[in-house]
Structure formats: structure tokens, C-alpha cells
Design a protein around this motif. Sequence first.
Motif, PDB file in Angstrom:
ATOM      1  N   ALA A  25      17.578  -5.681   4.051  1.00  0.00           N
ATOM      2  CA  ALA A  25      18.673  -4.714   3.883  1.00  0.00           C
ATOM      3  C   ALA A  25      19.672  -5.207   2.832  1.00  0.00           C
ATOM      4  N   LEU A  26      19.981  -6.519   2.867  1.00  0.00           N
ATOM      5  CA  LEU A  26      20.893  -7.066   1.867  1.00  0.00           C
ATOM      6  C   LEU A  26      20.314  -6.915   0.467  1.00  0.00           C
ATOM      7  N   ARG A  28      18.159  -4.685  -0.605  1.00  0.00           N
ATOM      8  CA  ARG A  28      18.163  -3.291  -1.043  1.00  0.00           C
ATOM      9  C   ARG A  28      19.560  -2.855  -1.490  1.00  0.00           C
ATOM     10  N   ARG A  29      20.597  -3.322  -0.768  1.00  0.00           N
ATOM     11  CA  ARG A  29      21.965  -2.988  -1.197  1.00  0.00           C
ATOM     12  C   ARG A  29      22.258  -3.584  -2.565  1.00  0.00           C
ATOM     13  N   HIS A  32      20.287  -1.709  -5.241  1.00  0.00           N
ATOM     14  CA  HIS A  32      20.822  -0.373  -5.504  1.00  0.00           C
ATOM     15  C   HIS A  32      22.065  -0.464  -6.386  1.00  0.00           C
ATOM     16  N   GLY A  33      22.944  -1.432  -6.089  1.00  0.00           N
ATOM     17  CA  GLY A  33      24.117  -1.616  -6.934  1.00  0.00           C
ATOM     18  C   GLY A  33      23.740  -1.998  -8.351  1.00  0.00           C
ATOM     19  N   ASP A  66      15.514  -8.633  -6.531  1.00  0.00           N
ATOM     20  CA  ASP A  66      16.588  -7.674  -6.790  1.00  0.00           C
ATOM     21  C   ASP A  66      16.305  -6.886  -8.066  1.00  0.00           C
ATOM     22  N   PHE A 198      26.787 -10.082  -6.318  1.00  0.00           N
ATOM     23  CA  PHE A 198      26.558  -9.546  -4.979  1.00  0.00           C
ATOM     24  C   PHE A 198      27.394 -10.268  -3.925  1.00  0.00           C
ATOM     25  N   VAL A 220      29.154  -5.967  -6.079  1.00  0.00           N
ATOM     26  CA  VAL A 220      28.523  -5.036  -5.142  1.00  0.00           C
ATOM     27  C   VAL A 220      28.708  -5.568  -3.727  1.00  0.00           C
ATOM     28  N   LEU A 222      28.062  -6.351   0.089  1.00  0.00           N
ATOM     29  CA  LEU A 222      26.823  -6.432   0.869  1.00  0.00           C
ATOM     30  C   LEU A 222      27.061  -6.308   2.365  1.00  0.00           C
ATOM     31  N   GLY A 223      28.323  -6.375   2.787  1.00  0.00           N
ATOM     32  CA  GLY A 223      28.606  -6.370   4.215  1.00  0.00           C
ATOM     33  C   GLY A 223      28.814  -7.749   4.793  1.00  0.00           C
TER      34      GLY A 223
END
Length: 527
Positions: A25-26, A28-29, A32-33, A66, A198, A220, A222-223
Motif C-alpha cells: 500500500a505504501l 502504491r501511494r 501514484h504521487g 516505485d 515520500f 508525497v 504516505l500515512g
Amino acid sequence: MIEAFTGEQVRAAEAPFLAAGQGPALMRRAAHGLALAGAEQLRDRRGAVAGARVVVLAGTGNNGGDGLWAAAELARRGAAALAVAVGERLHPEGAAAFAAAGGRVLRLDGTDGPAAGDALARAAEHVLRADLVLDAVLGTGARGGLRGAAAGLVRTVLERWPGTGAPVVVACDVPSGVSADTGAVSAPVLPADVTVTFGAAKAGQFSAPGEQLCGRVRTVPLGIEAALPAPGLRRLERDDVAALWPRPAAGAHKYSRGVVGVVAGSPTYPGAALMCTRAAVDAGAGMVRHLGDSATRALVCLTSPEVVASEDHPHDVRVQAWVVGPGAVGDPAQEARIDAVLTGPHPAVVDAGALTAAARAAADGALGPGKVLTPHAGELAQVLAWLAALGVGEDAPDRAQVEAEPLRWARAAARATGAVVVLKGATTLVADPGGLVLSQADGSPWLATAGSGDTLAGIMGTALAHCAEHPDLFAAAGEWARGDARFAVAAALAVAVHGYASRADGLGPVPPTALSAAVRSVLRFGR
């Protein structure tokens, strides 16, 4: 304010998420950025993503993954995508997504002799004809630079780089060969127009010489941001400077606004005193006192009649902060005054002719966090050489080594001297002995001229005087700016204002004799 972290800090923040299985998930984020940034560059360059030629230089690790995921996204939007595999393998999931989107792969590794040369030539041609190049070879965990086929490809490309009409380069997390931690550069490096990083900005992206290779830095999320520790480096932006620069309150008087003492100038270099005192006045000091020889004092009073000039000793005048050293060369009286300031209790900007004395004083334990040393790279090398000769600090670097790793050596000098060290350059680093580092890159290249440092010293002296008079001056900025750290913040504020003044007309050079007037304009913060 920009907060930047070392690669190790970001990887440590990511670790719990990776352990919990959130790695895909990280990625993909991040991808995408990266793809969004690439699409933006393509729209700016040619109006659309469809039909664009995209080349991704793909390494073997997550950075390469990435890049492949991002290139796959651009391919699904109509771009013709080619991955140049510079290692023996590609990131499996990224490669699968790239292939499913119709991407092609050109492999450099695993070929020998003429075939290797042919593959490298083809790859270089693809890179040079691309509209967009994604540099996704090395990430934040890499040590050293590009090697083998990757290094050969970048060298070949750089030898043929066309300038106008060259492809847009977007770096993935950090340009390959730039240290995310320090900004040190291991050549060859493909300079980026944009670096998409990131989770958080990296310290190396705001430190020379790496900063000059990163282009614009975009972060970007990432959470993972809540898991990050205190940043390894900070940069004040214009709104921060506007909020933090000291201004007089309604009940202020000349002493509460800060009195700056200036030990500058000599019969050989009187102009340094003129520029330093004028800058302190224009930066908002409540009073400026100049100590020097009679001829220099007369010139100071003619150009700045509000300055109080005398031949006194520093122990005999009342100030909140000092500026010592600009142009104070070859004058025994000035040298004695400098020694008195260095061993005295007041904060001081220590510049130019005072730096050698400061190194000797530091070896005797006389300096403290209120003392702010302002060397350029050559002067810092000399200070560190003195400290090494006197048995303090690390082995001394030469100027080239300081310029190659300024963040390392600014920190080392701050630790060794116990003072704030302002290492001047295109990116100026302010290192506090407690570990705080601020990085400012606000100035025009026109600042690289004789007299510029004298003006900066005067501005900085005013900021230090305010700090001394008002210990909680920067409390609103947060705990990181409190206590002794306030002297580093004051120094960074002065560097920023000096930089803004150099760009005041937005056209060309602002000579040091005109910088003070520009400072007055900048401090209105309406321009």
C-alpha cells in the motif's frame, strides 16, 4: 516551515507499517504521487500524457518498484513507456504491473563485450529522446553512488545532454547518487528538475551540494508522518520569517530594541565597518555602537550619523550583542577588542578576521551557544585546522572536503566549538551545538561578492541583540526554538532576510552598499 528528516529516520518510521504488511500500500501511494508529478510535467511540456515517451531508469529495489508502478500508470494513460533495467533483476510486482500496462524493458546487465556497448548506446538514445525520465535507481538507503552499467549510462547521457530540448527528469525519492542524509554527491548524478520524495522531505535535499541536483522537491504523504521523530533539519520560509522577525512593541525604547556593538574595520579595510554598521541600523537595532580607529569612526559617522562611535574597550560599553571581525585585520587594538568579546558574556557574531581567534578561544573552552561563527567553506577549513592542531575535534578537512560535505563539517564545527556555526554558501547551513540545523537558500548568486558578508554580519547582530534582550522571542515557534537554540534561529532569520534583500529588484545584482536599503524593504514583508 519545511521539516526534513534523514533517510534513516523515515525508514524507522516506516518499519512498523512494513511489519504490519502495509508495504504494498505504501508503494502504491508513493508510485501514484510520482506518476501524478510526471503527468504534470508532461502536460506542461507537451500538453498531454498520451503519446509521450517515458523512460524509467529502474533499480533492483523498492525505488525501482516505485518507478515501474508510476511508469505503468502513465502507460495506461497513453504514454509509450520503456524501462531500462540497470541491474540483474527488476522489482517483481512493479515489473509485472509495468508489463501488463504494455511497457517494454531494455536490459543493461548481463551483457558483455560489444553487446553491452550496443545496449548502453541504445539506452542512452532512448533517454535523450524521451519527454520524461524517471530516475528510480537508488533510494534513501543506498550508500555510495551509481556503479556498473547504471553509472556508464548516466555518464554517456550527460556527455550528450542537449540543454534546450532535454527531457524532464523526475527523481524518485532522491536523485541517484545524492545522499538523503547529508546531501553529499557521488558522481555521476542525473540532475533532476523535480524530486518526488515520500513520507517526508529528506535532509540531503536541503543541503549542498545535493540540493542543487534535486530541482523542486515535492513530498508525497504516505500515512507514516505521525511516527516521525523531531526533524534532522529545518528551513524557514517567508511566512516564518515574517512571523518571527522581532519588531518593537508600543512601549519599546532604544535599549529594549537591542544595542549592537560592532568591532569592525581597520585602516586597511574601513569599508567593512561602514557596511556592517549600516546593515545593523537598517535591520532595526535600537542603537549601534562602533569601536575602532579614529579614521574609520569618522567615516562611519559620516555615512550613519545615528551610530555611536568611540575608541572604547568592549568592557566599557553597554550592548546586548556584538559583531566582531569584519575588516578588523592588522590592527592590534581591534584584535584586543575581539579577544575581549570572545571571552565575554554577551552573544556575538564572529566573522572574517575574528575566526582564527575564535578557534583559539574554543580550544580554551571560552565559546558558548551565544557565539555565532560565520565562515565560508575556506574559513571553516581553517577553523577546523586550528582546532585539530590544538587537539580539539576531528581531523581537519580541506576546503574541497567541506564543500563536498558541508552538513557534516558544520555539525562537527558546532560540536567542537560549542558555538553556532553558520556555514555560508548557495545553501547556508546553521548548525547549533545541541543538534539543531537550519538550512536557508534564499539568496541570489549575486551575493557572492566582497562586502556581502559584512552586511549579513550586521543584520545578524541585530537579531542576536533582540534575542539577548528577549529570551522568549521565538517561543511561538515551538520548543525547538527555545533556550540556547534561539541564537541559531536568529542567525537563520538573518540569513533569510539577507537573501531576500539580494533579490529585492528581481533583476540583477544588489551590491552590498545597497543591500541595507533592500533590507528595509524586505522587513516590511509586503513585497
